[in-house]
Scaffold this motif. Structure first.
Motif: not given
Length: 423
Positions: A15-27, A188-198
């Motif tokens: 969970a502590r890495d999910l926020a960073r990965l979501t930002l990287l997904g957006a990147l 559903a939680v780990t979809l955050l980075p792909p959804l941010a990228a999309a």
């Protein structure tokens, strides 16, 4: 989406890495969106050059017979050259979309094979090469971030999601496709980075499309009449179209596998050439029977409006049969591209028989045909229903029950047909 490979990309993300990965997904969504824009724009420009500008330069209003026969053959030669490069031009479309990642060195082969296939008229869509290129971009970007292991795989999936969103009307369908197909063991939680990228890729590409005037929508059917209430007959039609689409798509896939099985005997290049020529012959045959040959060629994305407005049952049937045969030959012949949009065309074509013969609402036909065709080829239910709903928009809100029945009937029928027979 018969998602093959990459099912262990992400088993769990702390969970502590999910926020960073979501930002990287957006990147990741930024370069994925740029690559998607460049690829779709290149396909559009190449098709305009070969199928509109070239005939006009030759003094013809429509592509003459020798271009209908010759351009797919030239495309076959280019695909053969592309498949000699690292990556084999990407994944074969015979077994559906694949989520298995490709190395960055395969990018040139994937792009060239897809442009040669889609631009020169063979019957495949842009979704598979876009996913492959988006995934490559995601993996490449993460090399500069220090992300390793399964998290890198998640960002690779995010690149594919970003590219997919440009075809499927935004991030929701792309995200559900990844979740429903089990790509990377996503939750559903780990979809955050792909959804941010999309989301980032879709907004970026839509803005560029408006700015340049290039059509970026995956499938657009303008001016659909409002379908204002559910009718019992609509549900019956949905059931029939769902079963028929499954039977037709299964037949196409079996034809593709039969064609593919001849490659060891005849060789890759001769098979590509004969397959390209076969697509051209089918387009000419359809023209002789009263149909527009360009509706037989390509993925069918731009031909759906004309298909649902066709008043002749005979012409609709000609287009469905010719498209199905060209689709199977293209997949089995070794070309590269995606299998979903031609199947959607076939589903809408089957529903359009009822439009021409029974005066059924074209809005209902688009919704039911899209859901049935996409479910039959992707083996995904929710993704097909959601894309159908996005496609018809507010005019077709009441088509949702029929779309669900069409997709469910197609999926169940395909699975029954896929069951191995007892010895």
């Amino acid at each position: 989406m018969s998602a093959t490979g990459s099912t262990d990309v992400v088993a769990a993300v702390p969970a502590r890495d999910l926020a960073r990965l979501t930002l990287l997904g957006a990147l990741v969504g930024l370069p994925a969106g740029l690559v998607a824009f460049a690829f779709v724009g290149a396909v559009h420009l190449l098709q305009e050059l070969l199928w509109t500008d070239l005939p006009e330069a030759l003094g013809a209003d429509e592509p003459p017979w020798y271009l209908l026969l010759g351009l797919p053959v030239v495309g076959a030669l280019l695909v053969a050259a592309a498949r000699r490069l690292p990556g084999d031009g990407g994944h074969s479309p015979v077994d559906g979309l694949s989520m298995e990642p490709l190395p960055p060195v395969a990018a040139g082969s994937v792009a060239l094979a897809a442009l040669a296939s889609l631009g020169f008229g063979v019957v495949l869509g842009p979704e598979a090469p876009l996913m492959a290129l988006g995934s490559i971009v995601g993996v490449w970007v993460t090399r500069w971030t220090g992300v390793t292991g399964r998290a890198r795989g998640l960002l690779g999936v995010s690149g594919a999601s970003g590219a997919m969103s440009t075809l499927f009307g935004g991030p929701l369908v792309a995200g559900i496709m990844l979740l429903e197909a089990g790509a990377g063991a996503l939750t559903a939680v780990t979809l955050l980075p792909p959804l941010a990228a999309a989301a980032v890729a879709y907004v970026l590409v839509t803005g560029f499309g408006d700015w340049t005037g290039l059509p970026m929508a995956g499938l657009a059917v303008p001016d659909l009449p409002e379908y204002d209430r559910v009718r019992p007959g609509s549900l019956v039609l949905a059931l029939v179209v769902g079963v028929a689409a499954a039977l037709l798509v299964t037949g196409v896939r079996r034809l593709a596998r039969a064609v593919q099985a001849t490659e060891p005997r005849v060789g890759r290049v001769p098979l590509l050439l004969v397959s390209g020529l076969g697509v051209g012959v089918l387009a000419l045959a359809a023209e002789a029977l009263g149909a527009d040959p360009r509706d037989v060629l390509f993925s069918g994305q731009s031909s759906v409006p004309a298909l649902v407005s066709e008043s002749s049952v005979g012409v609709v049937l000609v287009l469905v049969v010719a498209k199905a045969l060209a689709y199977g030959i293209t997949m089995g012949g070794g070309f590269r591209g995606g299998p979903i949009f031609p199947a959607i065309f076939l589903g809408v074509g089957l529903a359009s028989v009822a439009v021409a013969a029974l005066d059924v609402s074209p809005t209902l036909a688009v919704a039911v045909g899209t859901a049935a065709g996409m479910a039959a080829t992707s083996r995904l239910l929710l993704s097909a229903v959601m894309f159908s709903a996005l496609l018809v928009g507010r005019a077709g809100l009441d088509t949702a029950p029929a779309a669900v029945i069409a997709a469910a009937a197609a999926l169940l029928t395909v699975r029954l047909l896929d069951r191995p027979r007892p010895a």
